[in-house]
Design a protein around this motif. Structure first.
Motif, PDB file in Angstrom:
ATOM      1  N   LEU A 236      54.801  55.351   5.016  1.00 14.81           N
ATOM      2  CA  LEU A 236      54.224  56.653   5.383  1.00 14.81           C
ATOM      3  C   LEU A 236      53.079  56.505   6.372  1.00 14.81           C
ATOM      4  CD1 LEU A 236      54.179  58.486   1.912  1.00 14.81           C
ATOM      5  CD2 LEU A 236      55.718  58.885   3.859  1.00 14.81           C
ATOM      6  N   GLY A 239      54.640  55.725   9.697  1.00 11.39           N
ATOM      7  CA  GLY A 239      55.421  56.849  10.191  1.00 11.39           C
ATOM      8  C   GLY A 239      54.563  58.020  10.589  1.00 11.39           C
ATOM      9  N   LEU A 240      53.663  58.441   9.718  1.00 10.22           N
ATOM     10  CA  LEU A 240      52.810  59.589  10.023  1.00 10.22           C
ATOM     11  C   LEU A 240      51.746  59.247  11.049  1.00 10.22           C
ATOM     12  CD1 LEU A 240      52.325  60.987   6.390  1.00 10.22           C
ATOM     13  CD2 LEU A 240      53.887  61.829   8.168  1.00 10.22           C
ATOM     14  N   GLY A 241      51.347  57.957  11.081  1.00 13.92           N
ATOM     15  CA  GLY A 241      50.282  57.568  11.999  1.00 13.92           C
ATOM     16  C   GLY A 241      50.749  57.422  13.427  1.00 13.92           C
ATOM     17  N   TRP A 242      51.879  56.752  13.669  1.00 14.02           N
ATOM     18  CA  TRP A 242      52.347  56.524  15.048  1.00 14.02           C
ATOM     19  C   TRP A 242      53.877  56.555  15.159  1.00 14.02           C
ATOM     20  CZ3 TRP A 242      49.058  53.435  12.255  1.00 14.02           C
ATOM     21  CH2 TRP A 242      49.625  52.329  11.606  1.00 14.02           C
ATOM     22  N   GLY A 243      54.506  57.222  14.191  1.00 12.98           N
ATOM     23  CA  GLY A 243      55.934  57.499  14.280  1.00 12.98           C
ATOM     24  C   GLY A 243      56.855  56.315  14.075  1.00 12.98           C
ATOM     25  N   TYR A 245      58.354  54.795  11.152  1.00 15.45           N
ATOM     26  CA  TYR A 245      58.714  54.692   9.740  1.00 15.45           C
ATOM     27  C   TYR A 245      59.497  53.404   9.465  1.00 15.45           C
ATOM     28  CZ  TYR A 245      57.445  59.610   9.010  1.00 15.45           C
ATOM     29  OH  TYR A 245      56.771  60.790   8.903  1.00 15.45           O
TER      30      TYR A 245
END
Length: 478
Positions: A236, A239-243, A245
């Motif tokens: 996560l 993924g949420l930080g720099w896409g 995942y």
């Protein structure tokens, strides 16, 4: 220590200088006394063995609790700990698959390294030095932080891990050691996790951990915490930080876990094989920089096994121990206190003991001179008579010892005539600075030429006796 003529013959030397012993008796009072007869009846021996086993937990347990049958090709599949084996054996292949199928993202690369250190420190600073050894005290927030990150290393709960590790320290290198190095590198590294143990580990007290609410909280929720910290959270964050995942799962999750696992396992395997033992060599733990490098500072393992409750593994500033530095940092910001250090004097004793042992070992390779107890004793008058005999010997008295220098005369730097002038005389003053203040090598070589002890010491005592002095002469002991 004494020299043995036969041993000297085998030594490589360009200068034969040791004489043959004098054919004179050694006083009976100085001869070695044989040990007393200590015969024992069979009944008394059996009684001693029973008493030993009664008071020796390890011996009693090994005798009364036989281990399981050995693992063979016909039964190995029954002895595999399948849940742990599945995790440990499949994660490297998953990581390899990710390496070949997932693109490189620099943010994920940096995060993977950070997550590796955080979960690794959860083991080294948390599970190991805080909970297993109580090497320092931590505030409640720090305890929870270390337990959460320790769960991300997927090595069991802190309670389970510490129980096994305390048994390892208490029963090091015995069959009650859960990952004994004597069972081989593979077994101590990972085999003890893949296969069911042949016997239960020795008893270890973990009542303090049973009473610790933070440890019990992690123990109850371990599976959830392990899955969350090892796979879900890094996925996560990436993924949420720099896409990324996919990179978060394969690199920060699985690949990072492979490195954390085998880094920690090296403490049980590599740290018991590679390196030296500067504090104690009776057991297998060793100190080595390479092991420290791959275990976040746990590689100075010989020191750790000697002083297990010390919060440090490395003592010197240049030795790699990031765990020690992090614990010191925790203290600086008020999250840790009571950092335990063994007294410097006791640590130095360990170093001295091993250095002394090495010197003794080196000393056993050296031929040493005979002492006064192993030589015949003659009076000064007898010495003078012996020196007049035409038998090829050249006897010189120095410091209470009679030396046969016949093999050395031609090699003497001061010339043969000078030594010849002291045959049958006391050359102590001349040797000790009256003519030349000889160096250590000269003293050592001279000592190897001893063939007898002069009663009362030498010429001065002889003259005193002849002139009627009644003072008690001082005998020579060296």
């Amino acid at each position: 220590m004494v020299y043995i003529v036969d041993k000297l013959k085998t030594l490589s030397t360009c200068m034969p200088y040791t004489p043959k012993p004098l054919d004179l008796p050694i006083p009976a009072s100085e001869q070695n006394i044989p040990p007393k007869d200590q015969t024992q009846t069979q009944a008394s021996i059996e009684q001693e063995e029973e008493e030993f086993i009664k008071n020796n937990y390890v011996a009693r347990t090994l005798l009364n609790e036989p281990e399981l049958p050995p693992i063979t090709w016909s039964n190995w599949y029954k002895e595999v700990n399948w849940p742990q084996a599945a995790l440990l054996c499949t994660e490297p292949f998953i990581a390899l698959y990710g390496l070949f199928t997932t693109g490189f993202v620099w943010q994920t690369f940096i995060f993977t390294i950070i997550w590796y250190f955080l979960t690794g420190l959860g083991i080294t600073a948390g599970y190991h030095r805080l909970f297993a050894h109580r090497a320092y005290e931590a505030t409640l927030p720090l305890r929870y932080i270390l337990l959460v990150f320790g769960a991300g290393a997927v090595q069991g709960s802190a309670q389970w891990w510490s129980r096994g590790h305390r048994a390892h320290h208490r029963y090091t290198d015995t069959d009650l050691d859960p990952y004994s190095a004597h069972k081989g590198m593979f077994y101590s590294h990972i085999g003890w996790l893949i296969f069911k143990p042949r016997r239960k580990p020795g008893v270890a007290d973990v009542t303090d951990l049973h009473r610790d609410p933070t440890v019990q909280w992690q123990h109850r929720n371990y599976l959830t915490l392990a899955f969350l910290m090892s796979f879900i959270l890094p996925t996560l964050i990436s993924g949420l930080g720099w896409g990324d995942y996919r990179g978060g799962y394969f690199f920060a999750g699985v690949l990072r876990l492979v490195f954390v696992h085998h880094s920690t396992f090296c403490v049980n395997s590599l740290a018991h094989y590679l390196g030296d033992a500067p504090f104690d060599d009776r057991h297998t733990p060793r100190d080595h920089f390479i092991t420290a490098l791959v275990t976040l500072g746990e590689g100075y393992h010989n020191f750790h096994h000697e002083f297990p409750s010390d919060y440090r593994n490395a003592l010197k500033w240049f030795q790699y121990d990031p765990t020690k530095l992090m614990i010191s940092f925790f203290k600086t910001i008020g999250l840790a206190h009571n950092l335990k250090e063994f007294p410097h004097n006791e640590i130095q004793k360990g170093r001295y003991t091993m250095a002394h042992k090495e010197l003794d070992k080196f000393g056993r390779t050296i031929a040493w001179p005979k002492g006064s107890a192993e030589l015949p004793i003659v009076t000064y008058e007898e010495y003078q008579e012996l020196s007049k005999e035409d038998n090829g010997r050249a006897l010189v008295l120095i410091a209470g010892f009679i030396h046969d220098v016949s093999n050395f005369i031609d090699s003497h730097p001061g010339g043969r005539a000078f030594i010849r002038s002291y045959v049958g005389k006391d050359a102590t003053v001349a040797f000790y600075g009256g003519v030349h203040d000889h160096n250590t090598a000269a003293h050592n070589m001279l000592a190897m030429m001893r063939v007898a002890v002069c009663k009362y010491g030498g010429e001065v005592e002889h003259i005193k006796k002849r002139l009627g002095h009644v003072q008690t002469p001082t005998p020579i002991f060296a």
